[in-house]
Design an enzyme around this catalytic site. Sequence first.
Site, PDB file in Angstrom:
ATOM      1  N   GLY A 241      -2.344   4.025   8.090  1.00 50.08           N
ATOM      2  CA  GLY A 241      -2.999   5.226   8.908  1.00 50.08           C
ATOM      3  C   GLY A 241      -2.623   4.703   9.656  1.00 50.08           C
ATOM      4  O   GLY A 241      -2.369   3.338  10.416  1.00 50.08           O
ATOM      5  N   THR A 242      -3.014   5.915  10.943  1.00 53.11           N
ATOM      6  CA  THR A 242      -2.677   5.873  11.981  1.00 53.11           C
ATOM      7  C   THR A 242      -4.197   5.923  12.818  1.00 53.11           C
ATOM      8  O   THR A 242      -3.595   6.288  15.025  1.00 53.11           O
ATOM      9  CB  THR A 242      -1.550   6.938  12.635  1.00 53.11           C
ATOM     10  N   GLY A 243      -5.194   6.000  12.766  1.00 52.97           N
ATOM     11  CA  GLY A 243      -6.785   6.145  13.113  1.00 52.97           C
ATOM     12  C   GLY A 243      -7.075   4.677  13.974  1.00 52.97           C
ATOM     13  O   GLY A 243      -5.928   3.484  13.927  1.00 52.97           O
TER      14      GLY A 243
ATOM     15  N   LYS B 214      -1.306  -0.983  -4.223  1.00 58.09           N
ATOM     16  CA  LYS B 214      -2.391  -1.543  -3.478  1.00 58.09           C
ATOM     17  C   LYS B 214      -2.865  -3.611  -3.971  1.00 58.09           C
ATOM     18  O   LYS B 214      -3.184  -3.596  -4.767  1.00 58.09           O
ATOM     19  CB  LYS B 214      -2.941  -0.706  -3.599  1.00 58.09           C
TER      20      LYS B 214
ATOM     21  N   HIS C  81       3.330   3.319  -5.623  1.00 63.91           N
ATOM     22  CA  HIS C  81       1.552   3.153  -5.239  1.00 63.91           C
ATOM     23  C   HIS C  81       1.258   1.725  -5.419  1.00 63.91           C
ATOM     24  O   HIS C  81      -0.240   2.144  -5.536  1.00 63.91           O
ATOM     25  CB  HIS C  81       1.455   4.256  -6.662  1.00 63.91           C
TER      26      HIS C  81
ATOM     27  N   SER D 288       0.732  -1.524   0.432  1.00 68.14           N
ATOM     28  CA  SER D 288      -0.206   0.076  -0.282  1.00 68.14           C
ATOM     29  C   SER D 288       0.998   1.513   0.061  1.00 68.14           C
ATOM     30  O   SER D 288       1.761   0.988   0.374  1.00 68.14           O
ATOM     31  CB  SER D 288      -0.841   0.184   1.689  1.00 68.14           C
ATOM     32  N   LEU D 289       0.511   2.162  -0.070  1.00 67.89           N
ATOM     33  CA  LEU D 289       0.979   3.652   0.072  1.00 67.89           C
ATOM     34  C   LEU D 289       1.078   3.749   1.394  1.00 67.89           C
ATOM     35  O   LEU D 289       2.153   4.254   1.794  1.00 67.89           O
ATOM     36  CB  LEU D 289      -0.294   4.460  -0.783  1.00 67.89           C
TER      37      LEU D 289
ATOM     38  N   ASP E 165      -2.940 -15.769   2.311  1.00 70.76           N
ATOM     39  CA  ASP E 165      -2.924 -17.285   1.678  1.00 70.76           C
ATOM     40  C   ASP E 165      -2.640 -17.317   0.090  1.00 70.76           C
ATOM     41  O   ASP E 165      -1.878 -16.853  -0.800  1.00 70.76           O
ATOM     42  CB  ASP E 165      -3.928 -18.141   2.632  1.00 70.76           C
TER      43      ASP E 165
END
Length: 513
Positions: free
Chosen positions: A82-84, A175, A173, A78-79, A180
Amino acid sequence: RSSWLLLAPLLTPPVPLITAPPCSLCPEGAHRFQWIRNLVPEFGISSSHVKVLSSPAEFYELLKVQIKTAKQRVVMASLYLGTGLLEQELVDCLEETLEKSLQAKGLSNLRVSILLDYTRGSRGRKNSRTMLIPLLQRFPEQVRVSLFHTPNLRGLLRLLIPERFNETIGLQHIKVYLFDDNVILSGANLSDLYFTNRQDRYVLLQDSPEIADFFTELVDAIGDVSLQLQRDDTVQMMEGMVHPYQGDKMAYCEIANRRVMEVINSARTRQELLHAKTFHSSQQGSSLLSQQGSQASGGLKPEPDTWIYPLIQMKPFGIQIDEMVTETLLTEAERDARIYLTTGYFNLTQAYMDLILGTRAEYRILLASPEVNGFFGAKGVAGAIPAAYVYIEHQFYSEVCYLHQQERVQLQEYSRAGWTFHAKGLWLYLAGSDLPCLTLIGSPNFGYRSVHRDLEAQVAIVTENKALQQQLHQEQEQLYLCSGVVSSSTFEQPNRYVKLWVKLVTPLIKNFF
């Protein structure tokens, strides 16, 4: 000011000559796209293994379920992460799964590999790195976190360009999320917006070991030429590997090219051998069938009706397969074929624009209205980016009108209260067909960045199966339902006013966003 001056040499890079692959288009249906296997591996699967998702919530729930049930491998590119709270829940799922694997066997077979972008993943005090360090500390033998750093951000440029702006030079970039033998291809990042109210596209390929192996090897190859996150939040390259911004740039790019092309070419060879073996077996099976009756076919696998082609674009490493395939698809689209193309950031390359305006197919292009643009309401210079996209859109629409192509090439703007728009890809409907037989889905936005700066991957899914074609058609319809057709009056609305300075600056910086 000095940092922008340093960007000047990058504003007008030479445009490389692209030679399209030889096109051996068959006259009928999905088989006309088999020329793509001259460039990349072809994976034939049953359409029953393909599931199209429609919402961020569905995507998020699937990620959690897949993490919790993984036994052998979790590979996520992934780019950024997040931190949420929602992202922390994903990390917690990984921790629980790793813990269970250790308790079950003592010595676990489960491996977790995460590939992110270095600059985006390092932004701020709390970032992707700090989210993942506890996993590295607790499971050092099972977890790998690789941070790709573009080789184009180096020297004075790297010292002078501030955080956030340094991400304009080039990013990881891609994704792809695999567990498995199940693979999720998407344009969505691992961030709470993409789990709640940021519309993207998502497709699940179930029980597809060859495809999972390919993307595992691809992420490993990029990981090998990336910085490795350590337990103390430092980074270092693998032993003997050229450094992306301290070492020789040409040597680094050559090594990276070789690693990635080894993955593509070895998978292509494997699939060709498998295809030949399957074809030979099916010939024998049909012979047995004619001799011994219908029971002889009992052990044969069903013939594939869907084909997956991974398309990789890494121009910094001299790899431009996705660009070649996309240009060829646009070039070869016949009269009365329909192409539905969508991008969250409408900033097409000149080559793509020329093909859309100069070829025969009908185009319905879905893009973000200013209010659903990911940069809408952003602070500072970034807040002007939606206006820059309006300006680019207006220029393209004016060109369409000048060439009297309004009937053939139609722009539509996605608009949905409380949501942002990030979907990208295309659906191809052959002349006379009400259903698509091909879609492109993955990370590229069809813009300059996707083609020239960033590491990108998507897949072409080609199918003969009507049920899967219907799934893809419904996905397209659902996205386009939330849109309005662009006309000259669109640009007369007050929210479409573009300040003079934005008009002047956009041609200079459009290659960076």
